[in-house]
Design a protein around this motif. Structure first.
Motif, PDB file in Angstrom:
ATOM      1  N   CYS A 143       0.253   4.024  -2.636  1.00  0.00           N
ATOM      2  CA  CYS A 143      -0.297   5.317  -2.252  1.00  0.00           C
ATOM      3  C   CYS A 143       0.708   6.121  -1.449  1.00  0.00           C
ATOM      4  O   CYS A 143       1.014   5.756  -0.325  1.00  0.00           O
ATOM      5  CB  CYS A 143      -1.537   5.126  -1.384  1.00  0.00           C
TER       6      CYS A 143
ATOM      7  N   ALA B 243      -4.944  11.636  -5.662  1.00  0.00           N
ATOM      8  CA  ALA B 243      -5.773  10.960  -6.671  1.00  0.00           C
ATOM      9  C   ALA B 243      -6.857  10.118  -6.013  1.00  0.00           C
ATOM     10  O   ALA B 243      -8.008  10.106  -6.466  1.00  0.00           O
ATOM     11  CB  ALA B 243      -4.893  10.096  -7.570  1.00  0.00           C
ATOM     12  N   PHE B 244      -6.509   9.427  -4.942  1.00  0.00           N
ATOM     13  CA  PHE B 244      -7.482   8.595  -4.232  1.00  0.00           C
ATOM     14  C   PHE B 244      -8.572   9.465  -3.611  1.00  0.00           C
ATOM     15  O   PHE B 244      -9.760   9.161  -3.722  1.00  0.00           O
ATOM     16  CB  PHE B 244      -6.773   7.765  -3.162  1.00  0.00           C
ATOM     17  N   VAL B 245      -8.174  10.540  -2.973  1.00  0.00           N
ATOM     18  CA  VAL B 245      -9.133  11.454  -2.346  1.00  0.00           C
ATOM     19  C   VAL B 245     -10.043  12.065  -3.405  1.00  0.00           C
ATOM     20  O   VAL B 245     -11.260  12.180  -3.209  1.00  0.00           O
ATOM     21  CB  VAL B 245      -8.393  12.542  -1.539  1.00  0.00           C
TER      22      VAL B 245
ATOM     23  N   GLN C 104      -1.829  11.137  -1.173  1.00  0.00           N
ATOM     24  CA  GLN C 104      -2.917  10.442  -1.862  1.00  0.00           C
ATOM     25  C   GLN C 104      -3.943  11.343  -2.555  1.00  0.00           C
ATOM     26  O   GLN C 104      -5.132  11.120  -2.433  1.00  0.00           O
ATOM     27  CB  GLN C 104      -3.666   9.548  -0.878  1.00  0.00           C
TER      28      GLN C 104
ATOM     29  N   ALA D  59     -10.865  10.742  -6.337  1.00  0.00           N
ATOM     30  CA  ALA D  59     -11.780   9.700  -6.819  1.00  0.00           C
ATOM     31  C   ALA D  59     -12.915   9.473  -5.823  1.00  0.00           C
ATOM     32  O   ALA D  59     -14.079   9.353  -6.216  1.00  0.00           O
ATOM     33  CB  ALA D  59     -11.014   8.410  -7.078  1.00  0.00           C
ATOM     34  N   LEU D  60     -12.586   9.421  -4.550  1.00  0.00           N
ATOM     35  CA  LEU D  60     -13.623   9.223  -3.535  1.00  0.00           C
ATOM     36  C   LEU D  60     -14.598  10.392  -3.494  1.00  0.00           C
ATOM     37  O   LEU D  60     -15.799  10.192  -3.306  1.00  0.00           O
ATOM     38  CB  LEU D  60     -12.996   9.037  -2.155  1.00  0.00           C
TER      39      LEU D  60
ATOM     40  N   MET E 213       0.833  -1.202   0.000  1.00  0.00           N
ATOM     41  CA  MET E 213       0.000   0.000   0.000  1.00  0.00           C
ATOM     42  C   MET E 213       0.869   1.254   0.000  1.00  0.00           C
ATOM     43  O   MET E 213       0.524   2.242  -0.615  1.00  0.00           O
ATOM     44  CB  MET E 213      -0.935   0.011   1.224  1.00  0.00           C
TER      45      MET E 213
END
Length: 145
Positions: free
Chosen positions: A44, A50-52, A48, A54-55, A40
């Motif tokens: 990440c 990109a993850f934030v 992060q 997307a969410l 992980m």
């Protein structure tokens, strides 16, 4: 040797075996956690973004359901979406559709007629989300009993 002495020895042996098993399980779990943590960490970075991002696009109770319905039907009118996404209120559906449109996940096409006709479909960005939906469905099938 008395009966209580034998019971005490058996209890001590069982206690030792249980301790050994738990200790081995802890080592395996700790190794697995470290391995997954490293994976992980490589995946990440600490920030992060990109993850934030997307969410933030798909967060909420209804957005995934709306995207799923549009992925299945390609084009739906407001009333059809309302019927397909059970128990959603008009206010919530309207706000979720506006957010999805603002985020570029869906396209809203309005026809100038009376009564008004509005159709919703997935945008190119929304179409890129279909493989993720397929993976979610596969995950659901794998974990369901």
């Amino acid at each position: 040797m008395s009966g209580s002495n034998i019971k005490a020895q058996i209890f001590n042996i069982l206690e030792y075996l249980l301790y050994s098993i738990i200790k081995k399980m802890y080592v395996v779990i700790a190794y697995t956690d470290k391995k997954e943590s490293k994976q992980m960490g490589a995946l990440c970075p600490s920030t992060q973004p990109a993850f934030v991002q997307a969410l933030s696009i798909i967060e909420g109770k209804w957005k995934l359901k709306i995207i799923y319905e549009l992925a299945c039907a390609e084009v739906l009118r407001y009333g059809q979406l309302k019927n397909n996404v059970c128990k959603i209120t008009h206010k919530m559906l309207s706000s979720q559709l506006k957010e999805l449109e603002r985020d570029g996940m869906i396209v809203r096409k309005e026809y100038p007629q009376v009564p008004p006709k509005v159709e919703y479909s997935l945008s190119e960005k929304g179409l890129r989300f279909i493989p993720i939906l397929n993976e979610l469905c596969s995950f659901g099938e794998d974990v369901s009993v």
